[in-house]
Write a protein that holds these residues in place. Structure first.
Motif, PDB file in Angstrom:
ATOM      1  N   THR A 162      84.067 -31.025   3.349  1.00 36.35           N
ATOM      2  CA  THR A 162      85.396 -31.248   2.767  1.00 36.35           C
ATOM      3  C   THR A 162      86.123 -29.939   2.487  1.00 36.35           C
ATOM      4  N   GLN A 163      85.629 -28.823   3.022  1.00 39.58           N
ATOM      5  CA  GLN A 163      86.307 -27.534   2.854  1.00 39.58           C
ATOM      6  C   GLN A 163      87.501 -27.475   3.812  1.00 39.58           C
ATOM      7  N   LEU A 164      88.585 -28.099   3.406  1.00 37.48           N
ATOM      8  CA  LEU A 164      89.716 -28.310   4.299  1.00 37.48           C
ATOM      9  C   LEU A 164      90.987 -27.583   3.845  1.00 37.48           C
ATOM     10  N   LEU A 165      90.826 -26.579   2.990  1.00 36.36           N
ATOM     11  CA  LEU A 165      92.015 -25.912   2.474  1.00 36.36           C
ATOM     12  C   LEU A 165      92.772 -25.176   3.567  1.00 36.36           C
ATOM     13  N   PHE A 166      92.076 -24.356   4.379  1.00 30.94           N
ATOM     14  CA  PHE A 166      92.830 -23.637   5.409  1.00 30.94           C
ATOM     15  C   PHE A 166      93.418 -24.578   6.458  1.00 30.94           C
ATOM     16  N   PRO A 167      92.694 -25.606   6.937  1.00 32.03           N
ATOM     17  CA  PRO A 167      93.352 -26.556   7.833  1.00 32.03           C
ATOM     18  C   PRO A 167      94.620 -27.164   7.228  1.00 32.03           C
ATOM     19  N   SER A 168      94.576 -27.421   5.912  1.00 36.12           N
ATOM     20  CA  SER A 168      95.767 -27.947   5.243  1.00 36.12           C
ATOM     21  C   SER A 168      96.878 -26.903   5.242  1.00 36.12           C
ATOM     22  N   MET A 169      96.516 -25.637   5.010  1.00 36.30           N
ATOM     23  CA  MET A 169      97.504 -24.559   5.063  1.00 36.30           C
ATOM     24  C   MET A 169      98.093 -24.444   6.470  1.00 36.30           C
ATOM     25  N   ALA A 170      97.241 -24.558   7.482  1.00 36.56           N
ATOM     26  CA  ALA A 170      97.718 -24.477   8.870  1.00 36.56           C
ATOM     27  C   ALA A 170      98.690 -25.608   9.176  1.00 36.56           C
ATOM     28  N   LYS A 171      98.376 -26.799   8.667  1.00 37.59           N
ATOM     29  CA  LYS A 171      99.275 -27.935   8.867  1.00 37.59           C
ATOM     30  C   LYS A 171     100.640 -27.658   8.225  1.00 37.59           C
ATOM     31  N   MET A 172     100.625 -27.029   7.068  1.00 39.04           N
ATOM     32  CA  MET A 172     101.884 -26.708   6.394  1.00 39.04           C
ATOM     33  C   MET A 172     102.639 -25.589   7.113  1.00 39.04           C
ATOM     34  N   MET A 173     101.920 -24.658   7.736  1.00 36.17           N
ATOM     35  CA  MET A 173     102.585 -23.640   8.556  1.00 36.17           C
ATOM     36  C   MET A 173     103.335 -24.306   9.702  1.00 36.17           C
ATOM     37  N   ALA A 174     102.683 -25.296  10.313  1.00 34.65           N
ATOM     38  CA  ALA A 174     103.334 -26.025  11.398  1.00 34.65           C
ATOM     39  C   ALA A 174     104.566 -26.768  10.899  1.00 34.65           C
ATOM     40  N   LYS A 175     104.425 -27.406   9.752  1.00 36.06           N
ATOM     41  CA  LYS A 175     105.553 -28.156   9.186  1.00 36.06           C
ATOM     42  C   LYS A 175     106.727 -27.223   8.912  1.00 36.06           C
ATOM     43  N   ALA A 176     106.433 -26.025   8.416  1.00 36.34           N
ATOM     44  CA  ALA A 176     107.493 -25.056   8.126  1.00 36.34           C
ATOM     45  C   ALA A 176     108.222 -24.622   9.384  1.00 36.34           C
ATOM     46  N   GLU A 177     107.544 -24.682  10.531  1.00 33.60           N
ATOM     47  CA  GLU A 177     108.151 -24.326  11.814  1.00 33.60           C
ATOM     48  C   GLU A 177     108.798 -25.532  12.498  1.00 33.60           C
ATOM     49  N   GLY A 178     108.736 -26.691  11.847  1.00 36.45           N
ATOM     50  CA  GLY A 178     109.367 -27.881  12.404  1.00 36.45           C
ATOM     51  C   GLY A 178     108.593 -28.512  13.544  1.00 36.45           C
ATOM     52  N   VAL A 179     107.268 -28.267  13.598  1.00 40.49           N
ATOM     53  CA  VAL A 179     106.444 -28.858  14.652  1.00 40.49           C
ATOM     54  C   VAL A 179     105.362 -29.723  14.022  1.00 40.49           C
ATOM     55  N   ASP A 180     104.486 -30.265  14.857  1.00 38.20           N
ATOM     56  CA  ASP A 180     103.555 -31.283  14.397  1.00 38.20           C
ATOM     57  C   ASP A 180     102.213 -30.766  13.909  1.00 38.20           C
ATOM     58  N   ASP A 181     101.728 -29.685  14.504  1.00 44.24           N
ATOM     59  CA  ASP A 181     100.381 -29.243  14.151  1.00 44.24           C
ATOM     60  C   ASP A 181     100.196 -27.781  14.541  1.00 44.24           C
ATOM     61  N   ALA A 182      99.038 -27.238  14.152  1.00 46.14           N
ATOM     62  CA  ALA A 182      98.678 -25.866  14.507  1.00 46.14           C
ATOM     63  C   ALA A 182      97.344 -25.866  15.234  1.00 46.14           C
ATOM     64  N   TRP A 183      97.273 -25.083  16.298  1.00 42.21           N
ATOM     65  CA  TRP A 183      96.007 -24.804  16.968  1.00 42.21           C
ATOM     66  C   TRP A 183      95.543 -23.440  16.484  1.00 42.21           C
ATOM     67  N   MET A 184      94.298 -23.348  16.055  1.00 43.87           N
ATOM     68  CA  MET A 184      93.764 -22.113  15.499  1.00 43.87           C
ATOM     69  C   MET A 184      93.053 -21.302  16.578  1.00 43.87           C
ATOM     70  N   PHE A 185      93.082 -19.980  16.405  1.00 45.89           N
ATOM     71  CA  PHE A 185      92.440 -19.119  17.400  1.00 45.89           C
ATOM     72  C   PHE A 185      91.664 -17.993  16.731  1.00 45.89           C
ATOM     73  N   GLU A 186      90.644 -17.522  17.439  1.00 46.14           N
ATOM     74  CA  GLU A 186      89.865 -16.352  17.063  1.00 46.14           C
ATOM     75  C   GLU A 186      89.783 -15.434  18.274  1.00 46.14           C
ATOM     76  N   GLU A 187      90.114 -14.153  18.071  1.00 44.36           N
ATOM     77  CA  GLU A 187      90.057 -13.184  19.155  1.00 44.36           C
ATOM     78  C   GLU A 187      90.766 -13.721  20.402  1.00 44.36           C
TER      79      GLU A 187
END
Length: 285
Positions: free
Chosen positions: A151-176
């Motif tokens: 249930t450690q879902l804080l950053f996914p929730s933050m990512a979802k809000m980043m997407a909302k702020a950009e007027g889109v539906d979701d965020a895909w996360m990346f590493e390197e």
């Protein structure tokens, strides 16, 4: 009608269901969860969710043996009591309430806390099926064991809000520069007819829908490659889609403001959604 939830053996009105402030799920996010979809009053891919629940408990050292038959009965009872024909059943299991706060795990005989509740949702006729989703890419800042469904879902929730702020539906996360997954889903691109999705590992959740979709894709003679793909590959894809228990197969039509293909949902995603729903409904319980 008040929603009925399940809490540690009891079926209760939601406003009467209480969990201790000392529960480790509340204090440490020391908890795992599963979400099972409901279509036509039946559970989709239930066995897969039960198996993953046991794996999550084992990986975290939560001494709990999953009783699949008992959980199936609880799921069915909640679906019936809440008159859910289409929606989801959410299950959360925590390491329990030791009666105080301590970073050290409580004694192994501490009872777990088990909570289940239902949500009505429009799964089959989500408007995004016709229009497709738009996503942005953001740096993945989650912990290193994403294969455990905690249930450690804080950053996914933050990512979802980043997407909302950009007027889109979701965020895909990346590493390197390589895509890991979406905020609450597995991510795929299609290039020259080939389906590409990240290989299994600690970096992504081992999606139950993902496993089924890839199996059905191979049965349909579709070419599948499990490997890391980059942000640039995502932006340059012919089409893309996500999978999850609540979206099944959902098309993605834009990445970081760049339309994919003709900017409309692609044929591969549409075909996979059709196959997945057809096969999953045959096996629903």
């Amino acid at each position: 009608m008040s929603r009925i939830v399940y809490l540690n053996g009891d079926y209760l009105p939601e406003d009467e269901a209480k969990v201790s402030v000392f529960d480790r799920g509340f204090l440490f996010a020391d908890a795992v969860y599963e979400v099972t979809s409901v279509l036509d009053g039946k559970l989709i891919a239930f066995d897969g969710h039960v198996q993953r629940l046991q794996r999550s408990c084992d990986e975290l050292g939560i001494k709990y043996t999953v009783d699949a038959d008992a959980l199936l009965e609880i799921h069915r009872e909640l679906v019936a009591r809440n008159e859910v024909t289409e929606g989801m059943v959410y299950l959360q299991l925590t390491r329990g309430n030791p009666g105080d706060r301590d970073f050290v795990y409580p004694p192994e005989d501490t009872p777990v806390t088990l909570v289940l509740f239902t949500q009505h949702a429009n799964l089959l006729n989500n408007p995004k099926i016709e229009t497709g989703m738009k996503v942005i890419t953001v740096e993945d800042q989650r912990w290193a064991r994403r294969d455990i469904k905690t249930t450690q879902l804080l950053f996914p929730s933050m990512a979802k809000m980043m997407a909302k702020a950009e007027g889109v539906d979701d965020a895909w996360m990346f590493e390197e520069s390589a895509i890991t997954e979406g905020s609450s889903n597995n991510a795929y691109i299609v290039k020259n007819g080939k389906i590409i999705t990240r290989h299994l590992g600690n970096e992504i959740l081992h999606g139950i829908t993902r496993a089924a979709v890839l199996k059905f894709a191979k049965m349909a003679q579709m070419e599948v490659e499990e490997r890391a793909f980059t942000v640039e590959e995502a932006r340059d894809a012919d089409e893309a889609f996500i999978t999850s228990a609540s979206t099944f197969v959902m098309p993605v039509v834009e990445v970081d403001g760049k339309p994919l293909g003709d900017g409309k949902p692609g044929s591969v995603a549409a075909r996979l959604r059709e196959i997945y729903l057809d096969e999953s409904l045959k096996q629903a319980v």
